[in-house]
Design a protein around this motif. Structure first.
Motif, short mmCIF file in Angstrom:
data_model
loop_
_atom_site.label_atom_id
_atom_site.label_comp_id
_atom_site.label_asym_id
_atom_site.label_seq_id
_atom_site.Cartn_x
_atom_site.Cartn_y
_atom_site.Cartn_z
N PRO A 40 0.81 -1.22 0.00
CA PRO A 40 0.00 0.00 0.00
C PRO A 40 0.85 1.27 0.00
CG PRO A 40 -0.29 -1.23 2.06
CD PRO A 40 0.59 -2.05 1.17
N ASP A 41 2.07 1.21 0.53
CA ASP A 41 2.94 2.39 0.57
C ASP A 41 3.53 2.73 -0.79
OD1 ASP A 41 2.46 2.61 3.28
OD2 ASP A 41 4.20 1.38 3.81
N ALA A 42 3.60 1.75 -1.69
CA ALA A 42 4.21 1.98 -3.01
C ALA A 42 3.19 1.98 -4.13
CB ALA A 42 5.29 0.94 -3.27
N GLY A 43 1.94 2.13 -3.80
CA GLY A 43 0.94 2.25 -4.85
C GLY A 43 0.09 1.03 -5.10
N GLY A 44 0.21 0.01 -4.30
CA GLY A 44 -0.74 -1.09 -4.45
C GLY A 44 -0.17 -2.44 -4.80
N ILE A 45 -0.52 -2.92 -5.99
CA ILE A 45 -0.28 -4.32 -6.35
C ILE A 45 0.84 -4.45 -7.37
CG2 ILE A 45 -1.33 -6.36 -7.40
CD1 ILE A 45 -4.03 -5.31 -6.39
N GLY A 46 1.75 -5.38 -7.08
CA GLY A 46 2.81 -5.75 -8.02
C GLY A 46 2.86 -7.25 -8.13
N ILE A 47 3.85 -7.75 -8.88
CA ILE A 47 3.99 -9.20 -9.04
C ILE A 47 5.47 -9.57 -8.93
CG2 ILE A 47 4.10 -9.08 -11.56
CD1 ILE A 47 2.47 -11.76 -11.57
N LEU A 48 5.73 -10.66 -8.24
CA LEU A 48 7.07 -11.23 -8.13
C LEU A 48 6.99 -12.62 -8.73
CD1 LEU A 48 9.97 -10.95 -6.79
CD2 LEU A 48 9.00 -12.33 -4.92
N THR A 49 7.83 -12.90 -9.71
CA THR A 49 7.78 -14.20 -10.37
C THR A 49 9.02 -15.02 -10.06
OG1 THR A 49 8.89 -13.47 -12.39
CG2 THR A 49 6.48 -13.15 -12.28
N GLU A 50 8.93 -16.29 -10.40
CA GLU A 50 10.08 -17.17 -10.23
C GLU A 50 11.28 -16.65 -11.01
OE1 GLU A 50 8.31 -20.86 -11.41
OE2 GLU A 50 7.86 -20.10 -13.40
N ARG A 51 11.04 -16.02 -12.15
CA ARG A 51 12.12 -15.44 -12.96
C ARG A 51 12.81 -14.31 -12.22
NH1 ARG A 51 13.41 -15.87 -18.40
NH2 ARG A 51 12.69 -17.93 -17.82
N ASP A 52 12.04 -13.48 -11.49
CA ASP A 52 12.63 -12.39 -10.72
C ASP A 52 13.58 -12.94 -9.65
OD1 ASP A 52 11.09 -10.43 -12.10
OD2 ASP A 52 9.41 -10.78 -10.75
N ILE A 53 13.17 -14.01 -9.00
CA ILE A 53 14.01 -14.64 -7.97
C ILE A 53 15.24 -15.25 -8.61
CG2 ILE A 53 14.09 -16.47 -6.22
CD1 ILE A 53 11.03 -15.91 -5.79
N LEU A 54 15.06 -15.95 -9.72
CA LEU A 54 16.18 -16.56 -10.43
C LEU A 54 17.19 -15.51 -10.88
CD1 LEU A 54 17.31 -19.22 -11.65
CD2 LEU A 54 16.00 -18.69 -13.70
N ASP A 55 16.71 -14.39 -11.42
CA ASP A 55 17.61 -13.32 -11.86
C ASP A 55 18.43 -12.78 -10.69
OD1 ASP A 55 16.69 -13.55 -14.46
OD2 ASP A 55 15.39 -11.77 -14.35
N SER A 56 17.80 -12.60 -9.54
CA SER A 56 18.51 -12.10 -8.37
C SER A 56 19.60 -13.06 -7.92
CB SER A 56 17.52 -11.86 -7.22
OG SER A 56 18.19 -11.50 -6.04
N VAL A 57 19.24 -14.34 -7.82
CA VAL A 57 20.22 -15.35 -7.39
C VAL A 57 21.34 -15.45 -8.43
CG1 VAL A 57 20.54 -17.81 -6.94
CG2 VAL A 57 18.58 -16.62 -5.97
N GLY A 58 20.98 -15.36 -9.71
CA GLY A 58 21.99 -15.41 -10.78
C GLY A 58 22.98 -14.26 -10.70
N LEU A 59 22.55 -13.13 -10.16
CA LEU A 59 23.44 -11.98 -9.98
C LEU A 59 24.29 -12.09 -8.71
CD1 LEU A 59 21.02 -9.07 -10.98
CD2 LEU A 59 23.06 -9.85 -12.23
N GLY A 60 24.09 -13.18 -7.96
CA GLY A 60 24.87 -13.40 -6.74
C GLY A 60 24.27 -12.72 -5.52
#
Length: 137
Positions: A40-60
């Motif tokens: 609610p502080d950043a404007g409502g609804i977003g989405i986090l996908t498995e790809r977002d998590i994979l990209d983060s882990v891939g970046l170390g």
């Protein structure tokens, strides 16, 4: 066929402070490829996908210290239950994503994925027939 016929009504909702490991554990336990992030502080609804998590882990990056809000897509394309599957597929292809949050009266009512579309468009594979028995000579 409409989005309401294909969408999953199991909507995993997490907060922006969830770590990526927590989000991944919840997604895995529910066997879903995306979580709706309610912030609610950043404007409502977003989405986090498995790809977002994979990209983060891939970046170390450390999934125990990275938070969902830093990896959430906030410029989300939303579908409605009355969209056709063709409209949903077109939005996904045009936007280059695999999940659509489905809103009804401004609230998440479901998620439709590419897998859901394929399941609706391709008939289920018939069960395999057992191999014929060899009769000894």
């Amino acid at each position: 066929m409409l989005v309401r016929d294909a969408m999953s009504t199991i909507v995993l909702t997490i907060g922006p402070a969830h770590t990526l490991r927590q989000a991944a554990a919840l997604m895995s336990a529910r066997r879903v490829g995306a979580a709706v992030v309610h912030d609610p502080d950043a404007g409502g609804i977003g989405i986090l996908t498995e790809r977002d998590i994979l990209d983060s882990v891939g970046l170390g990056q450390d999934p125990d210290t990275e938070h969902a809000h830093a990896h959430t897509t906030t410029d989300v394309v939303f579908a409605t239950p009355s969209w056709t599957l063709e409209e949903a597929a077109r939005a996904m292809a045009h936007g280059g994503f695999r999940h659509l949050v489905v809103l009804e009266r401004g609230e998440p009512a479901g998620i439709v994925s590419v897998r859901d579309l394929v399941r609706c468009w391709v008939p289920a594979r018939p069960p395999a027939r057992p191999a014929p028995q060899q009769v000894p000579a």
